[in-house]
Design a protein around this motif. Structure first.
Motif, mmCIF file in Angstrom:
data_model
loop_
_atom_site.group_PDB
_atom_site.id
_atom_site.type_symbol
_atom_site.label_atom_id
_atom_site.label_comp_id
_atom_site.label_asym_id
_atom_site.label_seq_id
_atom_site.Cartn_x
_atom_site.Cartn_y
_atom_site.Cartn_z
ATOM 1 N N LEU A 227 0.830 -1.197 0.000
ATOM 2 C CA LEU A 227 0.000 0.000 0.000
ATOM 3 C C LEU A 227 0.871 1.256 0.000
ATOM 4 C CD1 LEU A 227 -2.724 1.499 0.303
ATOM 5 C CD2 LEU A 227 -2.517 1.190 2.778
ATOM 6 N N ALA A 228 1.919 1.252 0.819
ATOM 7 C CA ALA A 228 2.813 2.414 0.896
ATOM 8 C C ALA A 228 3.478 2.681 -0.449
ATOM 9 C CB ALA A 228 3.869 2.199 1.978
ATOM 10 N N GLU A 229 3.900 1.617 -1.131
ATOM 11 C CA GLU A 229 4.548 1.794 -2.434
ATOM 12 C C GLU A 229 3.580 2.414 -3.440
ATOM 13 O OE1 GLU A 229 6.295 -1.827 -3.770
ATOM 14 O OE2 GLU A 229 7.802 -1.893 -2.179
ATOM 15 N N ASP A 230 2.330 1.907 -3.449
ATOM 16 C CA ASP A 230 1.328 2.465 -4.369
ATOM 17 C C ASP A 230 1.064 3.939 -4.049
ATOM 18 O OD1 ASP A 230 1.100 0.030 -5.606
ATOM 19 O OD2 ASP A 230 -0.710 -0.577 -4.524
ATOM 20 N N MET A 231 0.892 4.245 -2.772
ATOM 21 C CA MET A 231 0.613 5.618 -2.363
ATOM 22 C C MET A 231 1.774 6.546 -2.679
ATOM 23 S SD MET A 231 -2.450 5.902 -1.078
ATOM 24 C CE MET A 231 -2.350 7.398 -0.111
ATOM 25 N N GLN A 232 2.983 6.073 -2.467
ATOM 26 C CA GLN A 232 4.163 6.903 -2.738
ATOM 27 C C GLN A 232 4.287 7.229 -4.222
ATOM 28 O OE1 GLN A 232 7.338 4.613 -0.991
ATOM 29 N NE2 GLN A 232 6.610 4.975 1.096
ATOM 30 N N GLN A 233 3.951 6.262 -5.071
ATOM 31 C CA GLN A 233 3.981 6.532 -6.511
ATOM 32 C C GLN A 233 2.946 7.583 -6.893
ATOM 33 O OE1 GLN A 233 3.396 2.675 -8.272
ATOM 34 N NE2 GLN A 233 5.377 1.898 -7.585
ATOM 35 N N ASP A 234 1.743 7.459 -6.325
ATOM 36 C CA ASP A 234 0.700 8.456 -6.590
ATOM 37 C C ASP A 234 1.118 9.827 -6.056
ATOM 38 O OD1 ASP A 234 -0.734 6.403 -7.658
ATOM 39 O OD2 ASP A 234 -2.147 6.215 -5.987
ATOM 40 N N GLN A 235 1.668 9.832 -4.846
ATOM 41 C CA GLN A 235 2.101 11.088 -4.223
ATOM 42 C C GLN A 235 3.169 11.769 -5.076
ATOM 43 O OE1 GLN A 235 0.758 12.527 -1.710
ATOM 44 N NE2 GLN A 235 0.304 11.172 -0.005
ATOM 45 N N GLN A 236 4.107 10.983 -5.587
ATOM 46 C CA GLN A 236 5.187 11.567 -6.378
ATOM 47 C C GLN A 236 4.651 12.175 -7.665
ATOM 48 O OE1 GLN A 236 8.500 11.799 -5.293
ATOM 49 N NE2 GLN A 236 8.441 13.275 -6.975
ATOM 50 N N PHE A 237 3.691 11.489 -8.284
ATOM 51 C CA PHE A 237 3.087 12.030 -9.502
ATOM 52 C C PHE A 237 2.402 13.369 -9.213
ATOM 53 C CE2 PHE A 237 -0.811 12.557 -12.004
ATOM 54 C CZ PHE A 237 -0.266 12.690 -13.278
ATOM 55 N N LEU A 238 1.601 13.401 -8.137
ATOM 56 C CA LEU A 238 0.901 14.636 -7.785
ATOM 57 C C LEU A 238 1.880 15.742 -7.390
ATOM 58 C CD1 LEU A 238 -2.079 13.169 -5.733
ATOM 59 C CD2 LEU A 238 -2.204 14.250 -7.983
#
Length: 465
Positions: A227-238
């Motif tokens: 979950l953290a990896e998925d969220m971090q990827q989304d966060q980085q994009f934003l």
């Protein structure tokens, strides 16, 4: 089920944590997690094409026990033919002098030493032994403390650090898998007695909450890692998108930043918060000025309109001013404003106070002024109005309050620098009723909407010159 070794190598390759030729420093406390990481990387160094060195810090908090941790780590590194750097840092003395959170002082001093060794050795990678359970604990702690809004979600597998990167090769395995590896390979380690102390939030979560979660699902730690990896990827994009949007919005001239409130509002709400954080990063070193949720929300709120003039006082004497649609951020001087005698306000423009000039006239004589805020109010026809310095005992009635508030208290709440409070201008009637505190707040006696009985107008015009 994949073995410990398979999970570790899969994680290392997936995140490209190492490159052939890397000198990898491994943070070693002497505990089971770090000794297992050091042992594993040492067993795989030829396959990975890396070389190793251990780095140990004795925080001098547990007397002889922590000293023995240092001797153990140095001896084990020597036995495994691995270089070792170590230092005793007098945390008790530093904490006594600096104050604050003891654990944060430990972390700051420890990581400073890590960077020092990186510089000394030329190492590009520093590896820590955080595992999947640590990731789950970190996310839970952030949620409990309300810090998930800061833009991060858990620990990253790799992040910039010192002259290179801080990497976490063990995030894909749990504490139980670490312990099983230690038992299988007879890896010696030392127990830190402070890990059992319930005074620390992390220890309480580890002892009380994690066992309950694992009863529900034994894979909960690995699930949170994914979950953290998925969220971090989304966060980085934003974050990257917000940075690009903000770069298009702002104009930087000398010591001033400006942007359009309307253009800001047109962006998605998810980007607005991140743009405010980035905007504040232009002003502050976040280690020196913590950017709070309240500060971000205040900045967002002031940009939700393009009407009138709004001031927001920020830490370290910065001021955000929205004059209609344009928002300016600049720094105020800390020099004390010279005291002046009361100056009567009439239908002619006053001199500039706190970036604005003023005039007061009967509503019957009012004509709309360009780029100005108009405050309507009721007062006797023979009233006189003044700009003067603050007086002891001044109070102002604010909207929504039954009783007037001390102006001194208002200035403290609005973070007005102490040297500027005594001589801050106020606009008052000849009866010493406060109408407006320029740059801070209007009184409940004035309104930008005319009401029955209002017979005077106070006009405020922003002046950047």
């Amino acid at each position: 089920m994949k073995s410990f070794q398979e999970l570790m190598m899969q994680h290392i390759h997936k995140h490209r944590l190492f490159e052939p030729g890397d000198l990898v420093l491994v943070g070693c406390s002497g505990g089971i997690d770090s000794m297992v990481l050091l042992h594993f990387l040492n067993s795989k160094k030829e396959e990975l094409g890396i070389s190793l060195a251990a780095v140990h810090v004795d925080h001098m908090l547990r007397g002889e026990e922590s000293h023995q941790d240092r001797l153990f780590t140095e001896a084990t590194a020597t036995e495994w033919e691995i270089g070792c750097f170590s230092r005793a840092i007098p945390i008790p003395a530093i904490w006594k002098e600096q104050g604050g959170n003891k654990q944060q002082v430990c972390r700051s001093e420890r990581y400073d030493y890590f960077q020092e060794v990186m510089e000394q050795t030329g190492a590009a990678k520093f590896a820590t032994a955080h595992h999947a359970d640590d990731q789950l604990e970190t996310i839970l702690m952030s949620g409990v403390r309300g810090s998930l809004q800061n833009g991060s979600f858990g620990m990253q597998a790799s992040r910039p650090f010192g002259r290179g990167s801080l990497v976490r090769p063990q995030l894909s395995v749990t504490k139980e898998q670490v312990a099983a590896y230690a038992a299988q390979h007879k890896v010696s380690y030392r127990e830190d007695s402070s890990n059992q102390e319930a005074v620390y939030t992390r220890n309480r979560l580890r002892q009380r909450i994690l066992p309950l979660l694992k009863e529900e699902n034994s894979q909960v730690s690995q699930n949170f890692v994914e979950l953290a990896e998925d969220m971090q990827q989304d966060q980085q994009f934003l974050q990257d998108l917000a940075q690009e949007k903000l770069r298009q919005l702002i104009q930087v001239k000398e010591d001033e930043i400006s942007l359009s409130a309307k253009s800001f509002r047109l962006e998605a709400y998810a980007l607005q918060k991140r743009m405010v954080l980035l905007l504040l990063n232009y002003l502050y070193n976040r280690k020196q000025v913590p950017v709070t949720r309240q500060l971000v929300e205040q900045m967002q709120e002031m940009m939700q309109s393009s009407a009138g003039t709004v001031f927001l006082h920020l830490p370290q004497n910065y001021v955000a001013t929205r004059q209609y649609d344009t928002v300016f951020l600049n720094r105020q001087s800390l020099e004390k404003v010279a005291g002046t005698d009361p100056v009567r306000l009439t239908g002619d423009w006053s001199q500039v106070y706190c970036g604005c000039r003023y005039r007061v006239l009967p509503f019957t004589q009012f004509e709309q002024a360009e780029d100005a805020a108009v405050w309507h109010f009721c007062a006797p026809e023979d009233s006189r109005f003044f700009v003067r310095n603050r007086k002891p005992g001044d109070r102002i009635l604010l909207a929504g309050m039954d009783q007037p508030k001390k102006l001194a208290r208002l200035m403290i709440d609005e973070k007005i620098p102490v040297p500027m409070r005594e001589s801050w201008p106020v606009i008052a009637t000849d009866k010493n009723e406060l109408l407006l505190v320029p740059g801070i707040r209007p009184s409940a006696k004035v309104s930008q909407q005319r009401c029955d009985g209002d017979n005077w107008v106070l006009i405020e015009q922003f002046n950047r010159m």
